[in-house]
Scaffold this motif. Structure first.
Motif, PDB file in Angstrom:
ATOM      1  N   ASN A 120       0.818  -1.225   0.000  1.00 23.20           N
ATOM      2  CA  ASN A 120       0.000   0.000   0.000  1.00 23.20           C
ATOM      3  C   ASN A 120       0.850   1.273   0.000  1.00 23.20           C
ATOM      4  O   ASN A 120       0.519   2.268   0.664  1.00 23.20           O
ATOM      5  N   GLN A 123      -0.827   4.631  -1.347  1.00 24.21           N
ATOM      6  CA  GLN A 123      -1.884   5.053  -0.434  1.00 24.21           C
ATOM      7  C   GLN A 123      -1.289   5.618   0.858  1.00 24.21           C
ATOM      8  O   GLN A 123      -1.777   6.609   1.407  1.00 24.21           O
ATOM      9  N   ALA A 124      -0.233   4.963   1.345  1.00 25.04           N
ATOM     10  CA  ALA A 124       0.412   5.417   2.566  1.00 25.04           C
ATOM     11  C   ALA A 124       1.049   6.789   2.382  1.00 25.04           C
ATOM     12  O   ALA A 124       0.969   7.662   3.258  1.00 25.04           O
ATOM     13  N   SER A 127      -1.698   9.386   2.243  1.00 26.39           N
ATOM     14  CA  SER A 127      -2.285   9.577   3.564  1.00 26.39           C
ATOM     15  C   SER A 127      -1.395  10.431   4.458  1.00 26.39           C
ATOM     16  O   SER A 127      -1.853  11.392   5.085  1.00 26.39           O
ATOM     17  N   LEU A 128      -0.107  10.090   4.488  1.00 23.71           N
ATOM     18  CA  LEU A 128       0.813  10.809   5.382  1.00 23.71           C
ATOM     19  C   LEU A 128       0.992  12.253   4.944  1.00 23.71           C
ATOM     20  O   LEU A 128       1.007  13.168   5.786  1.00 23.71           O
ATOM     21  N   SER A 130      -1.086  14.057   3.527  1.00 20.13           N
ATOM     22  CA  SER A 130      -2.328  14.822   3.741  1.00 20.13           C
ATOM     23  C   SER A 130      -2.582  15.071   5.227  1.00 20.13           C
ATOM     24  O   SER A 130      -3.642  15.563   5.612  1.00 20.13           O
ATOM     25  N   LYS A 132      -2.300  12.646   7.819  1.00 18.69           N
ATOM     26  CA  LYS A 132      -2.849  11.523   8.590  1.00 18.69           C
ATOM     27  C   LYS A 132      -1.740  10.520   8.922  1.00 18.69           C
ATOM     28  O   LYS A 132      -0.796  10.339   8.157  1.00 18.69           O
ATOM     29  N   TRP A 133      -1.875   9.881  10.088  1.00 17.05           N
ATOM     30  CA  TRP A 133      -0.965   8.808  10.494  1.00 17.05           C
ATOM     31  C   TRP A 133      -1.815   7.549  10.637  1.00 17.05           C
ATOM     32  O   TRP A 133      -2.423   7.291  11.666  1.00 17.05           O
ATOM     33  N   GLU A 134      -1.870   6.738   9.532  1.00 22.80           N
ATOM     34  CA  GLU A 134      -2.788   5.597   9.467  1.00 22.80           C
ATOM     35  C   GLU A 134      -2.018   4.284   9.393  1.00 22.80           C
ATOM     36  O   GLU A 134      -2.236   3.447   8.528  1.00 22.80           O
ATOM     37  N   LYS A 137      -4.145   1.057   9.581  1.00 22.38           N
ATOM     38  CA  LYS A 137      -5.063   0.900   8.451  1.00 22.38           C
ATOM     39  C   LYS A 137      -4.350   0.419   7.195  1.00 22.38           C
ATOM     40  O   LYS A 137      -4.929  -0.296   6.361  1.00 22.38           O
ATOM     41  N   LEU A 138      -3.078   0.791   7.028  1.00 24.12           N
ATOM     42  CA  LEU A 138      -2.379   0.573   5.772  1.00 24.12           C
ATOM     43  C   LEU A 138      -1.373  -0.575   5.828  1.00 24.12           C
ATOM     44  O   LEU A 138      -0.464  -0.660   5.010  1.00 24.12           O
ATOM     45  N   ALA A 277      -9.410   3.016  -3.697  1.00 23.30           N
ATOM     46  CA  ALA A 277      -8.268   3.075  -2.790  1.00 23.30           C
ATOM     47  C   ALA A 277      -7.310   1.910  -2.992  1.00 23.30           C
ATOM     48  O   ALA A 277      -6.123   2.020  -2.686  1.00 23.30           O
TER      49      ALA A 277
END
Length: 538
Positions: A120, A123-124, A127-128, A130, A132-134, A137-138, A277
């Motif tokens: 991922n 996507q990671a 996300s980062l 933008s 976000k620390w997910e 999820k990833l 996604a």
């Protein structure tokens, strides 16, 4: 022209690697015309002996007709769609490309997408960046211990397999036109069918040519044969996948993710799959590395040097006309040889060795042209790379297929015969043909172990093998008639008493001016008394 006192002139019409330009400048008078208009090219092409292009320059009949001194066209890339190869051939102009320049780049991009899909990564990153620390999820999946399914095991498919093995993946591949020895060398398992690959793969990568048979290969029906949660990678051809069917499989969870570098229509910036996604996309970057672009320029420059200095042009996509006295004898057999290659390929389940026999007066000539024509037909539409008279032996070598050619001055029953035998682990297939009459019409004389005589200059040939009992021919005729298919000619081969090993099977060969639908072939082949059926576009 004396090349020592008056050097050849070469035009570099598009940007290529500086190394390639320097190579040309060492030997020739080089002009770089990367900003020329079509009008300037038309006005000045007549003074050049060689030209290097990429994809933007159109060397159509109008341009080539003015190229009175041109001896070679070098295309820094794989495709030659922007060159009128037929016109070039008529004028004795060699057209060469760089077919191997992007293979490493395409293989590495495939592996990059496999890794990105597994972990991922895009996507990671999104996300980062933008905010976000997910991390939870990833989370992804490991490649070690997973099965990579490879459909199409040519040059690029093999390079992908080698790299996947380094990650601890099990590789299962299918390509009936790659010998068992190549699978063993790489450490890949040879699947018995495409369906077996679909059923085994955790990750499925496509390396197929775009043909009527492969177009839309990934669809609802084939996706149903895959594992739940399969991940699909396509760096080959966009039309191999039915986008709507892939989308539905992503929606249902049947497919866990997809990585796509190619699309049915390009360029494209708006696509339903772009919003998913679990879908990774890149804008046809498979061949887009600095090294691949440089390699293409250098390889093409090497071919231009070879063409203008009497060397061997190993990547030519056409060949200069052969001597008139040889062509007078061999010329009519060239289309026959290619047709025999196509027919044999359609009847074979696997190929390890190709045996080509030239019998009769043609055997007194240099028959390599006919052998190359057989190989061109054999691989036509069955390799990711476009096949031609020059690269066909290389494609065979890369797939571990051995070629043997024999010549014999006597031919039984006919003045000349071409016999093609394919030997595979599943058995042997042999087809025989000749040309007849003042117009040298191609005739098929043997297939599936039975002899007959059928003129094969219509575009489609259909073969059935069946029990030798009354009424079978009529059943085929009725079925084709109901399907709206018009039979041009037909012949039946059945073994006469005392001829070789006893067989209760006969073979029916039919030519048509239109295709016979696969559904009709399957319906007949599965009906009572029939063993198998094939339809071949000649």
């Amino acid at each position: 022209m004396n090349a020592l006192t008056e050097p050849y002139k070469v035009l570099v019409a598009e940007k290529i690697a500086a190394t390639g330009v320097d190579m040309l400048k060492e030997r020739f008078d080089v002009e770089v015309g990367t900003d020329w208009s079509r009008e300037e090219l038309l006005d000045r092409i007549g003074s050049f002996h060689g030209i290097l292009i990429r994809s933007a320059t159109q060397l159509d009949a109008e341009v080539l007709d003015r190229a009175d001194n041109l001896k070679v066209v070098g295309r820094a890339g794989v495709g030659v769609d922007n060159v009128d190869v037929q016109t070039a051939s008529k004028k004795g102009i060699i057209v060469a490309n760089a077919p191997e320049a992007n293979t490493v780049a395409a293989a590495e991009h495939t592996v990059a997408l496999i890794l990105a899909l597994a972990r991922n990564i895009p996507q990671a990153h999104a996300s980062l960046t933008s905010g976000k620390w997910e991390r939870s999820k990833l989370g992804g999946t490991e490649l070690d211990g997973k099965t990579l399914g490879v459909l199409g095991f040519g040059r690029i498919g093999q390079l992908v397999a080698i790299r996947a093995k380094a990650f601890g993946m099990r590789v299962v591949a299918f390509d009936p036109f790659t010998a068992d020895s190549r699978y063993r060398e790489i450490g890949a398992e040879k699947a018995e069918s495409a369906d077996a690959v679909l059923g085994a793969a955790d990750f499925l990568t496509l390396h197929l040519p775009k043909t009527p048979e492969t177009q839309g290969f990934i669809n609802t029906e084939t996706l149903a044969k895959t594992k739940d949660g399969v991940r699909i990678i396509n760096v080959a051809r966009g039309p191999l996948i039915v986008d709507e069917d892939l989308q539905a499989a992503l929606d249902s969870g049947k497919v866990a993710g997809a990585a796509l570098d190619v699309f049915t229509k390009e360029p494209i910036t708006d696509h339903p799959l772009f919003s998913y996604a679990n879908v990774i996309v890149t804008p046809h970057l498979g061949a887009s590395t600095a090294e691949a672009q440089d390699r293409a320029g250098v390889q093409t420059a090497e071919q231009v040097v070879a063409a203008l200095t009497g060397g061997s042009v190993t990547t030519a996509v056409n060949i200069p006309a052969i001597a008139p006295e040889d062509m007078q004898v061999l010329g009519p057999f060239v289309p026959l040889a290619e047709k025999l290659g196509k027919i044999a390929a359609s009847l074979a389940d696997s190929v390890e060795r190709v045996e080509i026999e030239h019998l009769g007066r043609i055997a007194e000539r240099d028959t390599r042209l006919l052998t190359l024509s057989v190989l061109t037909g054999l691989f036509s539409g069955r390799t990711e790379e476009a096949v031609n008279l020059v690269n066909a032996p290389t494609l065979a070598e890369e797939r571990g297929i051995t070629i043997s050619e024999t010549r014999e001055a006597q031919a039984k029953d006919y003045s000349d015969l071409v016999r093609v035998t394919l030997v595979g682990k599943d058995g042997t297939v042999r087809v025989v043909g000749t040309t007849l009459g003042q117009k040298h019409r191609p005739h098929l004389l043997e297939a599936w172990g039975q002899r007959f005589n059928l003129q094969i200059d219509d575009p489609y040939l259909t073969l059935f093998r069946y029990s030798d009992v009354p009424g079978m021919v009529g059943r085929v005729g009725s079925s084709l008639g109901e399907a709206g298919v018009n039979i041009s000619a037909a012949a039946v081969g059945r073994q006469a008493p005392g001829e070789g090993e006893a067989s209760d099977l006969a073979v029916m060969a039919i030519t048509t001016d239109g295709p016979v639908p696969e559904t009709v072939i399957d319906q007949i082949a599965k009906s009572d008394g029939f063993v198998s059926g094939r339809s071949i576009e000649l």
